[in-house]
Design a protein around this motif. Structure first.
Motif, PDB file in Angstrom:
ATOM      1  N   SER A 154       0.824  -1.213   0.000  1.00 41.97           N
ATOM      2  CA  SER A 154       0.000   0.000   0.000  1.00 41.97           C
ATOM      3  C   SER A 154       0.857   1.261   0.000  1.00 41.97           C
ATOM      4  CB  SER A 154      -0.977  -0.013   1.166  1.00 41.97           C
ATOM      5  OG  SER A 154      -0.303  -0.286   2.342  1.00 41.97           O
ATOM      6  N   TRP A 155       2.054   1.199   0.578  1.00 46.82           N
ATOM      7  CA  TRP A 155       2.917   2.388   0.575  1.00 46.82           C
ATOM      8  C   TRP A 155       3.212   2.826  -0.861  1.00 46.82           C
ATOM      9  CZ3 TRP A 155       7.646   2.346  -1.894  1.00 46.82           C
ATOM     10  CH2 TRP A 155       8.127   1.080  -2.262  1.00 46.82           C
ATOM     11  N   MET A 156       3.346   1.859  -1.752  1.00 48.55           N
ATOM     12  CA  MET A 156       3.617   2.174  -3.160  1.00 48.55           C
ATOM     13  C   MET A 156       2.332   2.587  -3.898  1.00 48.55           C
ATOM     14  SD  MET A 156       5.391   2.351  -5.882  1.00 48.55           S
ATOM     15  CE  MET A 156       6.968   1.537  -6.011  1.00 48.55           C
ATOM     16  N   VAL A 157       1.266   1.843  -3.593  1.00 50.74           N
ATOM     17  CA  VAL A 157      -0.008   2.100  -4.283  1.00 50.74           C
ATOM     18  C   VAL A 157      -0.507   3.515  -3.972  1.00 50.74           C
ATOM     19  CG1 VAL A 157      -2.426   1.326  -4.436  1.00 50.74           C
ATOM     20  CG2 VAL A 157      -0.572  -0.349  -4.458  1.00 50.74           C
ATOM     21  N   ILE A 158      -0.182   3.999  -2.761  1.00 47.15           N
ATOM     22  CA  ILE A 158      -0.590   5.363  -2.394  1.00 47.15           C
ATOM     23  C   ILE A 158      -0.023   6.388  -3.398  1.00 47.15           C
ATOM     24  CG2 ILE A 158      -0.135   7.184  -0.667  1.00 47.15           C
ATOM     25  CD1 ILE A 158      -0.833   5.050   1.460  1.00 47.15           C
ATOM     26  N   ASN A 159       1.189   6.138  -3.874  1.00 51.53           N
ATOM     27  CA  ASN A 159       1.745   7.045  -4.898  1.00 51.53           C
ATOM     28  C   ASN A 159       0.853   7.073  -6.134  1.00 51.53           C
ATOM     29  OD1 ASN A 159       4.055   7.594  -3.383  1.00 51.53           O
ATOM     30  ND2 ASN A 159       5.002   5.679  -4.079  1.00 51.53           N
ATOM     31  N   HIS A 160       0.394   5.873  -6.529  1.00 53.27           N
ATOM     32  CA  HIS A 160      -0.422   5.780  -7.745  1.00 53.27           C
ATOM     33  C   HIS A 160      -1.810   6.389  -7.514  1.00 53.27           C
ATOM     34  CE1 HIS A 160       2.333   2.069  -8.236  1.00 53.27           C
ATOM     35  NE2 HIS A 160       2.961   3.188  -8.570  1.00 53.27           N
ATOM     36  N   ILE A 161      -2.304   6.217  -6.289  1.00 50.08           N
ATOM     37  CA  ILE A 161      -3.596   6.829  -5.948  1.00 50.08           C
ATOM     38  C   ILE A 161      -3.470   8.356  -6.031  1.00 50.08           C
ATOM     39  CG2 ILE A 161      -5.225   7.207  -4.042  1.00 50.08           C
ATOM     40  CD1 ILE A 161      -4.795   4.322  -3.185  1.00 50.08           C
ATOM     41  N   ASN A 162      -2.372   8.859  -5.496  1.00 50.03           N
ATOM     42  CA  ASN A 162      -2.174  10.319  -5.512  1.00 50.03           C
ATOM     43  C   ASN A 162      -2.140  10.872  -6.922  1.00 50.03           C
ATOM     44  OD1 ASN A 162      -2.042  11.692  -2.944  1.00 50.03           O
ATOM     45  ND2 ASN A 162      -0.436  10.215  -2.438  1.00 50.03           N
ATOM     46  N   GLU A 163      -1.557  10.102  -7.832  1.00 52.90           N
ATOM     47  CA  GLU A 163      -1.472  10.577  -9.220  1.00 52.90           C
ATOM     48  C   GLU A 163      -2.877  10.751  -9.815  1.00 52.90           C
ATOM     49  OE1 GLU A 163       2.793   8.337  -9.531  1.00 52.90           O
ATOM     50  OE2 GLU A 163       1.105   7.481 -10.627  1.00 52.90           O
ATOM     51  N   VAL A 164      -3.807   9.896  -9.389  1.00 49.86           N
ATOM     52  CA  VAL A 164      -5.191   9.999  -9.880  1.00 49.86           C
ATOM     53  C   VAL A 164      -5.936  11.108  -9.133  1.00 49.86           C
ATOM     54  CG1 VAL A 164      -7.399   8.755 -10.040  1.00 49.86           C
ATOM     55  CG2 VAL A 164      -5.261   7.588 -10.621  1.00 49.86           C
ATOM     56  N   LYS A 165      -5.745  11.124  -7.806  1.00 51.92           N
ATOM     57  CA  LYS A 165      -6.426  12.142  -6.990  1.00 51.92           C
ATOM     58  C   LYS A 165      -6.039  13.550  -7.424  1.00 51.92           C
ATOM     59  CE  LYS A 165      -9.356  10.944  -3.816  1.00 51.92           C
ATOM     60  NZ  LYS A 165     -10.714  11.140  -4.283  1.00 51.92           N
ATOM     61  N   ALA A 166      -4.758  13.709  -7.747  1.00 53.08           N
ATOM     62  CA  ALA A 166      -4.277  15.042  -8.142  1.00 53.08           C
ATOM     63  C   ALA A 166      -4.985  15.545  -9.396  1.00 53.08           C
ATOM     64  CB  ALA A 166      -2.770  15.001  -8.376  1.00 53.08           C
ATOM     65  N   ARG A 167      -5.555  14.596 -10.157  1.00 61.60           N
ATOM     66  CA  ARG A 167      -6.304  14.986 -11.372  1.00 61.60           C
ATOM     67  C   ARG A 167      -7.804  14.943 -11.117  1.00 61.60           C
ATOM     68  NH1 ARG A 167      -0.955  13.316 -11.703  1.00 61.60           N
ATOM     69  NH2 ARG A 167       0.011  14.631 -13.281  1.00 61.60           N
TER      70      ARG A 167
ATOM     71  N   PHE B  32      -8.283  -2.738   5.841  1.00 59.75           N
ATOM     72  CA  PHE B  32      -8.369  -1.350   6.298  1.00 59.75           C
ATOM     73  C   PHE B  32      -6.980  -0.853   6.692  1.00 59.75           C
ATOM     74  CE2 PHE B  32      -8.631   1.932   9.476  1.00 59.75           C
ATOM     75  CZ  PHE B  32      -9.359   2.873   8.769  1.00 59.75           C
ATOM     76  N   GLU B  33      -6.611   0.310   6.173  1.00 56.52           N
ATOM     77  CA  GLU B  33      -5.361   0.950   6.581  1.00 56.52           C
ATOM     78  C   GLU B  33      -5.641   2.444   6.720  1.00 56.52           C
ATOM     79  OE1 GLU B  33      -1.558  -0.467   4.777  1.00 56.52           O
ATOM     80  OE2 GLU B  33      -2.921  -1.515   3.439  1.00 56.52           O
ATOM     81  N   GLU B  34      -5.205   2.989   7.846  1.00 56.20           N
ATOM     82  CA  GLU B  34      -5.472   4.423   8.091  1.00 56.20           C
ATOM     83  C   GLU B  34      -4.912   5.294   6.988  1.00 56.20           C
ATOM     84  OE1 GLU B  34      -4.243   5.710  11.950  1.00 56.20           O
ATOM     85  OE2 GLU B  34      -5.805   4.497  12.910  1.00 56.20           O
TER      86      GLU B  34
ATOM     87  N   GLU C 127      -7.397   5.503   4.032  1.00 56.94           N
ATOM     88  CA  GLU C 127      -8.749   6.042   4.250  1.00 56.94           C
ATOM     89  C   GLU C 127      -8.963   7.446   3.666  1.00 56.94           C
ATOM     90  OE1 GLU C 127     -10.047   6.445   8.244  1.00 56.94           O
ATOM     91  OE2 GLU C 127     -12.075   5.781   7.783  1.00 56.94           O
ATOM     92  N   PRO C 128      -7.988   8.359   3.814  1.00 54.69           N
ATOM     93  CA  PRO C 128      -8.241   9.714   3.301  1.00 54.69           C
ATOM     94  C   PRO C 128      -8.488   9.776   1.801  1.00 54.69           C
ATOM     95  CG  PRO C 128      -6.229   9.637   4.633  1.00 54.69           C
ATOM     96  CD  PRO C 128      -6.671   8.240   4.448  1.00 54.69           C
ATOM     97  N   TYR C 129      -8.151   8.742   1.076  1.00 50.75           N
ATOM     98  CA  TYR C 129      -8.252   8.815  -0.390  1.00 50.75           C
ATOM     99  C   TYR C 129      -9.619   8.417  -0.924  1.00 50.75           C
ATOM    100  CZ  TYR C 129      -3.272   9.477  -0.130  1.00 50.75           C
ATOM    101  OH  TYR C 129      -2.044   9.980   0.146  1.00 50.75           O
ATOM    102  N   VAL C 130     -10.519   7.972  -0.043  1.00 48.41           N
ATOM    103  CA  VAL C 130     -11.856   7.630  -0.545  1.00 48.41           C
ATOM    104  C   VAL C 130     -12.868   8.661  -0.052  1.00 48.41           C
ATOM    105  CG1 VAL C 130     -11.425   5.156  -0.761  1.00 48.41           C
ATOM    106  CG2 VAL C 130     -12.313   6.034   1.390  1.00 48.41           C
ATOM    107  N   ASP C 131     -13.878   8.928  -0.889  1.00 48.60           N
ATOM    108  CA  ASP C 131     -14.832   9.983  -0.557  1.00 48.60           C
ATOM    109  C   ASP C 131     -15.988   9.486   0.284  1.00 48.60           C
ATOM    110  OD1 ASP C 131     -13.312  11.788  -1.881  1.00 48.60           O
ATOM    111  OD2 ASP C 131     -14.335  11.516  -3.799  1.00 48.60           O
ATOM    112  N   SER C 132     -16.287   8.196   0.209  1.00 50.53           N
ATOM    113  CA  SER C 132     -17.368   7.700   1.062  1.00 50.53           C
ATOM    114  C   SER C 132     -17.067   6.257   1.460  1.00 50.53           C
ATOM    115  CB  SER C 132     -18.712   7.793   0.356  1.00 50.53           C
ATOM    116  OG  SER C 132     -18.703   6.896  -0.716  1.00 50.53           O
ATOM    117  N   LYS C 133     -17.804   5.770   2.461  1.00 47.43           N
ATOM    118  CA  LYS C 133     -17.511   4.470   3.065  1.00 47.43           C
ATOM    119  C   LYS C 133     -17.499   3.347   2.024  1.00 47.43           C
ATOM    120  CE  LYS C 133     -19.144   1.629   6.924  1.00 47.43           C
ATOM    121  NZ  LYS C 133     -17.858   0.962   7.039  1.00 47.43           N
ATOM    122  N   HIS C 134     -18.506   3.407   1.107  1.00 43.79           N
ATOM    123  CA  HIS C 134     -18.574   2.298   0.154  1.00 43.79           C
ATOM    124  C   HIS C 134     -17.511   2.363  -0.938  1.00 43.79           C
ATOM    125  CE1 HIS C 134     -21.806   5.221  -1.143  1.00 43.79           C
ATOM    126  NE2 HIS C 134     -20.910   5.295  -2.089  1.00 43.79           N
ATOM    127  N   ASP C 135     -16.725   3.427  -0.958  1.00 43.54           N
ATOM    128  CA  ASP C 135     -15.626   3.454  -1.928  1.00 43.54           C
ATOM    129  C   ASP C 135     -14.388   2.726  -1.376  1.00 43.54           C
ATOM    130  OD1 ASP C 135     -17.219   4.808  -3.641  1.00 43.54           O
ATOM    131  OD2 ASP C 135     -15.994   6.619  -3.788  1.00 43.54           O
TER     132      ASP C 135
END
Ligand code: F6R
Length: 610
Positions: A526-539, A549-551, A554-562
């Motif tokens: 997940s430490w690596m995947v967070i980089n890839h998530i950020n690249e999408v979030k930034a856009r 579940f990892e704290e 959590e900040p990268y999803v907008d709602s519980k079901h995501d």
């Protein structure tokens, strides 16, 4: 693809009902069109049309048809569009010969021309019709049905099976030439079919057949002959212990949901089977080989990708994975007699896989180990050894429980091999196998319970989504590809599964506000995947996460079901569980879109064509 069922019975009142009841168990093989030819008092009643068994039965009252013998066919269109005239069974030149096939006749164009030139009237664009005409042609010469069926084979090139009869003869004849065929003997009735589920409603007294064999069915017995010389072969029926109710929904609205929910029990059966005495034979096959290939198609291929990560991690064993049809051009030149090819196929009948099997056997390219679900399949009989997936029949067209079983099989084999070759500590191997044996069933159940509701809610928010990505990293590479395949297959959305670090090398340009990207991760990555998530979030894309579940996630999803959160386990169990929320998401989205996930358009569960 396509399912044929032929029945000969003493009870002339029930042929329609029997053929509908038995052949409907083959719906997963084809549902473009359906037909029944029933013979009564020397006359053939042929009814067929476009639609599923239920639809065509309702329209043409197939189950009311009378007679003491008949042939039914469920079609998955290859040669000729799914139209009434192309539906099977077909007549020959007149309404005396009737028959239906499964498979492909490769010399269709030339042979059709030849038949027309010699006066045959061909009505359809379907290659199955040529099988009936081939028999008709030889009957003109010999006046003998047995010989005509036997000789017809020399005109027909391809991989197929067919059933055929004549209005004025009591028997039904069938041949197996590369497509599956199984027979059954009941009290006062016999049956031949493309697959076991349609035999079981009548009997569990089963005869398996090999390629190059033909059958003659009467109400009391099934005789087997070698096509080449017409010699009768000794075949004693065997009692099948496959559960006849496996092909029923058991209270679930769809087979797909039933099969997803069977996974906790399957975990026990799969591991129990691997704990048995044959494990030594399978491990030795792998250990004795110098090169290893994992060959599969579709979902089985995606599970094989996961397998390569297990073999690498736990056994230090490089295992090359290849798509069935790609295998020969990609790796054909690298093989030798010390190679081992693990051929993974739920059905054990996929033509792309059987082509690889034939290539290996023909060129002495080493040994083959089948990993298969359908007992009695061609792969089972022809591979040097086979590992059963131990899932029971998978009826729904999208693979779920068989993919899950395959992942467990690879994980288990890799741990055992690693224990024996010293790649991992024996206690680590034992502990992992114990977790598969003892913890996986409950973890699987919890995953279904916990992510079912989330996936259902998430699906509702994705009803207008037509295009998305599903990204995995490390162990979840194959899981992402499988999730994407499920969404494409049963939701008709474009969903690409790929390696998450690759996304930035081009596809990232597709991301705009709220563009959905599903990330599947293990706790290790997940430490690596967070980089890839950020690249999408930034856009401003929408990121959906599948994993424990990892704290930090959590900040990268907008709602519980995501956040499709699987229960806590470990990096080696994660890839087995992570596929389940994706199965459920695709299932609920499919249902919300008004699609029947069991029978997605244009598809068939068993692809016996090139
Ligand atoms: C997808 C699916 C197909 C099959 C593929 C291979 O849900 O079911 O992609 O996995 O056609 O089939 P088998 O495993 O029978 O060789």
């Amino acid at each position: 693809m396509c399912g044929i069922t032929g029945i000969v019975t003493r009870d002339s009142d029930s042929i329609g009902e029997l053929l509908v009841r038995c052949s409907s168990k083959l719906t997963y093989r084809g549902y473009d069109s359906v037909g029944v030819a029933a013979v009564r008092n020397g006359k053939v009643d042929l009814r067929k049309d476009v639609g599923t068994v239920e639809e065509v039965n309702k329209l043409l009252r197939l189950s009311t048809m009378k007679g003491d013998r008949g042939i039914a066919q469920l079609r998955w269109a290859t040669y000729g569009a799914p139209t009434k005239v192309n539906a099977q069974p077909h007549f020959g030149c007149d309404d005396v010969f009737y028959g239906a096939h499964n498979g492909n006749i490769h010399n269709y164009v030339e042979y059709k021309k030849e038949l027309i030139e010699t006066g045959h009237i061909i009505r359809s664009e379907n290659d199955g019709e040529l099988c009936v005409h081939a028999v008709d042609k030889y009957y003109e010469e010999t006046g003998d049905m047995f010989e005509s069926v036997r000789l017809s084979i020399q005109d027909l090139k391809g991989a197929f099976a067919y059933a055929v009869g004549r209005a004025d003869e009591q028997e039904i004849y069938a041949v197996k030439m590369g497509s599956s065929l199984v027979a059954g003997v009941a009290e006062g009735a016999t049956i031949v079919s493309s697959d076991l589920p349609s035999v079981l409603p009548l009997t569990n007294n089963v005869i398996y057949l090999a390629d190059g064999e033909m059958l003659v069915l009467t109400p009391d017995d099934v005789k087997v002959y070698r096509i080449e010389d017409g010699k009768q072969l000794e075949r004693v029926p065997q009692i099948s212990n496959v559960d006849a109710h496996a092909a029923e929904k058991g209270g679930y609205p769809h087979f797909m949901l039933k099969e997803i929910n069977e996974q906790p029990h399957i975990a026990q059966d799969v591991v129990g089977n691997l704990d048995g005495p044959r494990i030594e034979e399978w491990l030795k096959l792998i250990e004795d080989a110098s090169k290893h290939y994992l060959v599969a198609c579709g979902s089985s291929y995606n599970a094989s990708i996961v397998g390569t990560y297990y073999f690498n991690r736990l056994a230090g064993l490089p295992m090359l994975h290849a798509i069935g049809g790609q295998f020969q051009p990609q790796y054909g030149m690298t093989m030798d007699e010390d190679s081992l090819s693990i051929l993974v196929s739920q059905s054990g009948e996929t033509k792309d896989i059987l082509n690889v099997l034939n290539l290996i056997k023909g060129d002495n390219y080493g040994k083959t180990l089948g990993v298969l679900n359908v007992i009695g399949s061609t792969l089972m009989f022809q591979a040097d050894s086979y590992i059963p997936m131990a899932c029971g029949y998978e009826v729904s067209v999208p693979a779920t429980k068989t993919y899950y079983s395959q992942s467990i099989i690879f994980a288990y084999l890799a741990a055992k091999l690693g224990e024996r070759n010293g790649h991992i500590d024996p206690s680590e191997a034992k502990s992992f196998i114990n977790r598969l044996r003892n913890d996986l069933p409950a973890l699987t159940q919890t995953t279904i319970d916990r992510t079912g509701i989330l996936a259902k809610n998430l699906a509702r928010t994705m009803i207008d989504v037509k295009d998305l990505y599903c990204l995995g990293y490390g162990f979840t590479d194959g899981v992402a590809k499988e999730g994407a395949l499920k969404i494409k297959e049963i939701c008709y959305n474009h969903c690409e599964g790929m390696y998450s670090s690759e996304f930035k090398h081009g596809p990232l340009s597709i991301v705009t506000k709220n563009y959905p990207v599903i990330f599947i991760t293990t706790t290790e990555d997940s430490w690596m995947v967070i980089n890839h998530i950020n690249e999408v979030k930034a856009r401003h894309g929408r990121t959906i996460v599948v994993g424990e579940f990892e704290e930090t996630l959590e900040p990268y999803v907008d709602s519980k079901h995501d956040y499709l959160e699987v229960p806590t386990s470990d990096v080696l169990i994660n890839p087995i569980l992570d596929v389940i929320p994706l199965q459920l998401l695709s299932y609920y989205l499919s249902v919300d879109l008004g699609i029947n996930p069991d029978l997605p358009r244009n598809l068939s569960k068993t692809l016996t064509v090139d």
